[in-house]
Design a protein around this motif. Structure first.
Motif, PDB file in Angstrom:
ATOM      1  N   TRP A   1       0.831  -1.221   0.000  1.00 27.07           N
ATOM      2  CA  TRP A   1       0.000   0.000   0.000  1.00 27.07           C
ATOM      3  C   TRP A   1       0.860   1.263   0.000  1.00 27.07           C
ATOM      4  CZ3 TRP A   1      -1.120   4.026   3.540  1.00 27.07           C
ATOM      5  CH2 TRP A   1      -2.239   4.797   3.224  1.00 27.07           C
ATOM      6  N   LEU A   2       1.924   1.269   0.773  1.00 25.31           N
ATOM      7  CA  LEU A   2       2.823   2.427   0.796  1.00 25.31           C
ATOM      8  C   LEU A   2       3.433   2.661  -0.576  1.00 25.31           C
ATOM      9  CD1 LEU A   2       4.684   1.894   4.205  1.00 25.31           C
ATOM     10  CD2 LEU A   2       2.993   3.662   3.681  1.00 25.31           C
ATOM     11  N   SER A   3       3.774   1.571  -1.246  1.00 26.11           N
ATOM     12  CA  SER A   3       4.343   1.707  -2.589  1.00 26.11           C
ATOM     13  C   SER A   3       3.316   2.284  -3.556  1.00 26.11           C
ATOM     14  CB  SER A   3       4.827   0.335  -3.077  1.00 26.11           C
ATOM     15  OG  SER A   3       5.325   0.422  -4.389  1.00 26.11           O
ATOM     16  N   GLU A   4       2.077   1.800  -3.467  1.00 23.54           N
ATOM     17  CA  GLU A   4       1.012   2.305  -4.334  1.00 23.54           C
ATOM     18  C   GLU A   4       0.775   3.796  -4.114  1.00 23.54           C
ATOM     19  OE1 GLU A   4      -2.405   0.038  -3.454  1.00 23.54           O
ATOM     20  OE2 GLU A   4      -1.603  -1.858  -4.262  1.00 23.54           O
ATOM     21  N   GLN A   5       0.850   4.228  -2.848  1.00 22.58           N
ATOM     22  CA  GLN A   5       0.567   5.622  -2.509  1.00 22.58           C
ATOM     23  C   GLN A   5       1.801   6.518  -2.629  1.00 22.58           C
ATOM     24  OE1 GLN A   5      -2.660   6.388  -1.884  1.00 22.58           O
ATOM     25  NE2 GLN A   5      -3.024   4.202  -2.290  1.00 22.58           N
ATOM     26  N   HIS A   6       2.947   5.897  -2.952  1.00 22.26           N
ATOM     27  CA  HIS A   6       4.216   6.635  -3.098  1.00 22.26           C
ATOM     28  C   HIS A   6       4.622   7.325  -1.796  1.00 22.26           C
ATOM     29  CE1 HIS A   6       3.918   5.828  -7.362  1.00 22.26           C
ATOM     30  NE2 HIS A   6       2.695   6.384  -7.377  1.00 22.26           N
ATOM     31  N   TYR A   7       4.403   6.627  -0.699  1.00 17.78           N
ATOM     32  CA  TYR A   7       4.854   7.128   0.606  1.00 17.78           C
ATOM     33  C   TYR A   7       6.226   6.527   0.926  1.00 17.78           C
ATOM     34  CZ  TYR A   7       0.192   8.932   1.821  1.00 17.78           C
ATOM     35  OH  TYR A   7      -0.975   9.630   1.855  1.00 17.78           O
ATOM     36  N   SER A   8       7.120   7.343   1.382  1.00 20.18           N
ATOM     37  CA  SER A   8       8.430   6.851   1.804  1.00 20.18           C
ATOM     38  C   SER A   8       8.428   6.640   3.319  1.00 20.18           C
ATOM     39  CB  SER A   8       9.527   7.830   1.408  1.00 20.18           C
ATOM     40  OG  SER A   8       9.297   9.095   2.011  1.00 20.18           O
ATOM     41  N   TYR A   9       9.461   5.972   3.795  1.00 21.74           N
ATOM     42  CA  TYR A   9       9.580   5.691   5.238  1.00 21.74           C
ATOM     43  C   TYR A   9      11.044   5.407   5.531  1.00 21.74           C
ATOM     44  CZ  TYR A   9       9.349   0.994   3.249  1.00 21.74           C
ATOM     45  OH  TYR A   9       9.564  -0.122   2.476  1.00 21.74           O
ATOM     46  N   VAL A  10      11.394   5.343   6.797  1.00 23.53           N
ATOM     47  CA  VAL A  10      12.768   5.036   7.190  1.00 23.53           C
ATOM     48  C   VAL A  10      12.835   3.603   7.696  1.00 23.53           C
ATOM     49  CG1 VAL A  10      13.396   7.416   7.730  1.00 23.53           C
ATOM     50  CG2 VAL A  10      12.411   5.958   9.511  1.00 23.53           C
ATOM     51  N   THR A  11      14.028   3.036   7.664  1.00 20.73           N
ATOM     52  CA  THR A  11      14.238   1.673   8.137  1.00 20.73           C
ATOM     53  C   THR A  11      15.150   1.700   9.348  1.00 20.73           C
ATOM     54  OG1 THR A  11      14.005   0.791   5.894  1.00 20.73           O
ATOM     55  CG2 THR A  11      15.080  -0.618   7.532  1.00 20.73           C
ATOM     56  N   ASP A  12      14.663   1.090  10.417  1.00 19.63           N
ATOM     57  CA  ASP A  12      15.441   0.988  11.663  1.00 19.63           C
ATOM     58  C   ASP A  12      16.438  -0.152  11.488  1.00 19.63           C
ATOM     59  OD1 ASP A  12      16.421   0.490  14.199  1.00 19.63           O
ATOM     60  OD2 ASP A  12      14.495   0.685  15.207  1.00 19.63           O
ATOM     61  N   SER A  13      17.731   0.157  11.519  1.00 11.31           N
ATOM     62  CA  SER A  13      18.748  -0.872  11.292  1.00 11.31           C
ATOM     63  C   SER A  13      18.685  -1.975  12.332  1.00 11.31           C
ATOM     64  CB  SER A  13      20.146  -0.256  11.281  1.00 11.31           C
ATOM     65  OG  SER A  13      20.437   0.352  12.547  1.00 11.31           O
ATOM     66  N   SER A  14      18.187  -1.673  13.550  1.00 16.35           N
ATOM     67  CA  SER A  14      18.117  -2.707  14.590  1.00 16.35           C
ATOM     68  C   SER A  14      17.104  -3.783  14.226  1.00 16.35           C
ATOM     69  CB  SER A  14      17.778  -2.093  15.948  1.00 16.35           C
ATOM     70  OG  SER A  14      16.469  -1.547  15.932  1.00 16.35           O
ATOM     71  N   ASN A  15      16.147  -3.448  13.346  1.00 16.63           N
ATOM     72  CA  ASN A  15      15.172  -4.443  12.929  1.00 16.63           C
ATOM     73  C   ASN A  15      15.779  -5.491  12.004  1.00 16.63           C
ATOM     74  OD1 ASN A  15      13.042  -3.378  14.378  1.00 16.63           O
ATOM     75  ND2 ASN A  15      12.409  -2.026  12.719  1.00 16.63           N
ATOM     76  N   LEU A  16      16.991  -5.215  11.486  1.00 22.01           N
ATOM     77  CA  LEU A  16      17.659  -6.160  10.614  1.00 22.01           C
ATOM     78  C   LEU A  16      18.596  -7.071  11.393  1.00 22.01           C
ATOM     79  CD1 LEU A  16      18.501  -3.740   7.659  1.00 22.01           C
ATOM     80  CD2 LEU A  16      16.478  -5.179   7.964  1.00 22.01           C
TER      81      LEU A  16
END
Length: 440
Positions: A171-186
């Motif tokens: 859905w975010l891709s469809e709406q062209h919304y960006s976001y950040v990625t928390d490196s600790s989640n990786l």
């Protein structure tokens, strides 16, 4: 996805007051970005709140700036707070995860009150609920942990629970919304991430639809939990006699009585190990005590006797000649009179009459001790208090709560029960001491 979220909000009545705003936890990650954007799309009045835990150096400031700009792009008010999470964790002896959780939810609640918001929306989705169920399964938290994450807990609401991570990203891709990625989640350092990155992929090798299977199981177990709670509440009404007695016979009539016992005693901080040990003792002799951090429980004949742990206290109080009242530890009044022909004794267990001239002052008020004896009023032979208690079916708590009024080493009154025959008023008595026990 928007329709799914709308239906879910309506089904569980997560947001019902259109005149009040909704606080939205906005970290800047994909889930929280989708949550805020979806609620704005659904025409809810939103306020974004962001916590900077200062755990990832420059990334923490990057997330803060992104969250603020994203909220501004949606014309949503934005509030932030800074935490020294490491110092708080050390002070409270918590893990970093638990410290961040405590800080976050406390501040969210403070802001909800300050801004008069109807709820605090957080971005847990279906995959989070699945991970929570697996974590609880590993930890052994019982049926309550098997239903995953609740849609609503107090003022905390979770509108994204009907959708999974892939739905959100699509859905975010469809709406062209960006976001950040928390490196600790990786990283798989933390338990939840280990389950997300290691355990679930392995389970999907066995069953590619395992996430859907677990989600359905969580829904079924949520219904089972509702039945379970109803049975526990029924047992509480049936087994608990007042606030301090649990009927053993009533308890044993239930299926899985050891589980019922655990649930009834859990609010009093008894652990599962203690309650299992207690259950094994139910058919044995009375007298054994069990302890939690706040309460003591004694196995008596037909009941389990529960009471808060008491602070150490003085069990002996002096009552000087001439005292007219005593308020500690119990309330007594003392009245010396000159006997007359009109004097009459009132038949009341809470009033005792003594030949004043036979008493030795100061009188002593204390608890009973092994070896104590007296001559019960109307009798001529000695009676050990332990035998008197047994004959009159005193429980262990009753014994401990009984006060003795003594003259020297002699017990003259089991307060509120029976006086000693040696100190009774007779034909030779000139002065009497009338002692009254106030029970309320």
């Amino acid at each position: 996805m928007i329709n799914t979220i709308r239906t879910y909000i309506e089904k569980y009545q997560l947001l019902i007051d259109n005149d009040k705003p909704v606080l939205v936890g906005l970290s800047g990650g994909a889930d929280s970005v989708a949550l805020l954007a979806a609620l704005v799309r659904l025409d809810y009045s939103c306020i974004a709140v962001h916590c900077n835990f200062h755990l990832r150096g420059d990334e923490s400031f990057r997330d803060e700036h992104f969250a603020e700009e994203f909220a501004r792009s949606l014309h949503v008010p934005f509030y932030k707070v800074d935490f020294d999470t490491i110092a708080y964790a050390e002070e409270k002896h918590l893990s970093i995860e638990m410290a961040a959780r405590e800080l976050r939810y406390k501040w969210f609640e403070d802001m909800r009150c300050k801004l008069d918001a109807q709820a605090i929306a957080v971005a847990h989705h279906r995959d989070d609920s699945i991970e929570t169920l697996l974590m609880n399964l590993v930890r052994g938290t019982g049926i309550r942990g098997m239903r995953g994450i609740r849609p609503k807990n107090g003022y905390i609401v979770r509108p994204l629970l009907p959708v999974n991570r892939d739905d959100i990203l699509a859905w975010l891709s469809e709406q062209h919304y960006s976001y950040v990625t928390d490196s600790s989640n990786l990283s798989d350092v933390y338990t939840r991430n280990f389950i997300r990155l290691k355990v679930l992929p392995l389970l999907e090798e066995i069953n590619p639809s395992v996430r859907n299977t677990i989600a359905r199981t969580a829904e079924h177990l949520s219904a089972v939990e509702t039945i379970y709670i109803n049975v526990i509440n029924e047992a509480r009404r049936d087994v608990m006699v007042g606030e301090q007695h649990l009927s053993i016979n009533a308890l044993l009539r239930y299926p899985a009585p050891e589980t019922i016992l655990y649930e009834l005693l859990k609010p009093f901080n008894f652990t599962r190990l203690v309650t299992d040990d207690l259950f094994l003792s139910l058919r044995h002799e009375s007298g054994k005590s069990f302890y939690s951090s706040t309460h003591r429980l004694i196995k008596d004949r037909d009941y389990l006797l529960l009471a808060p742990l008491q602070k150490e206290e003085t069990f002996q109080y002096m009552i000087e000649e001439g005292n007219v009242e005593c308020h500690i530890p119990i309330e007594l009044s003392f009245r010396k009179i000159v006997l007359s022909n009109e004097f009459q004794i009132e038949k009341d267990k809470n009033i005792a009459y003594f030949d004043y001239d036979k008493l030795t002052f100061p009188l002593v008020l204390r608890k009973w001790q092994a070896g104590d004896w007296f001559i019960p009023f109307g009798m001529t032979g000695r009676k050990k208090l332990s035998d008197y208690f047994s004959d009159h079916k005193y429980s262990l708590f009753d014994k401990e709560q009984t006060w003795l009024l003594c003259s020297g080493n002699d017990v003259i009154w089991l307060v509120g029960e029976r006086s000693d025959n040696r100190f009774r008023i007779d034909k030779t008595t000139k002065h009497a001491l009338i002692v009254k026990f106030f029970t309320e």
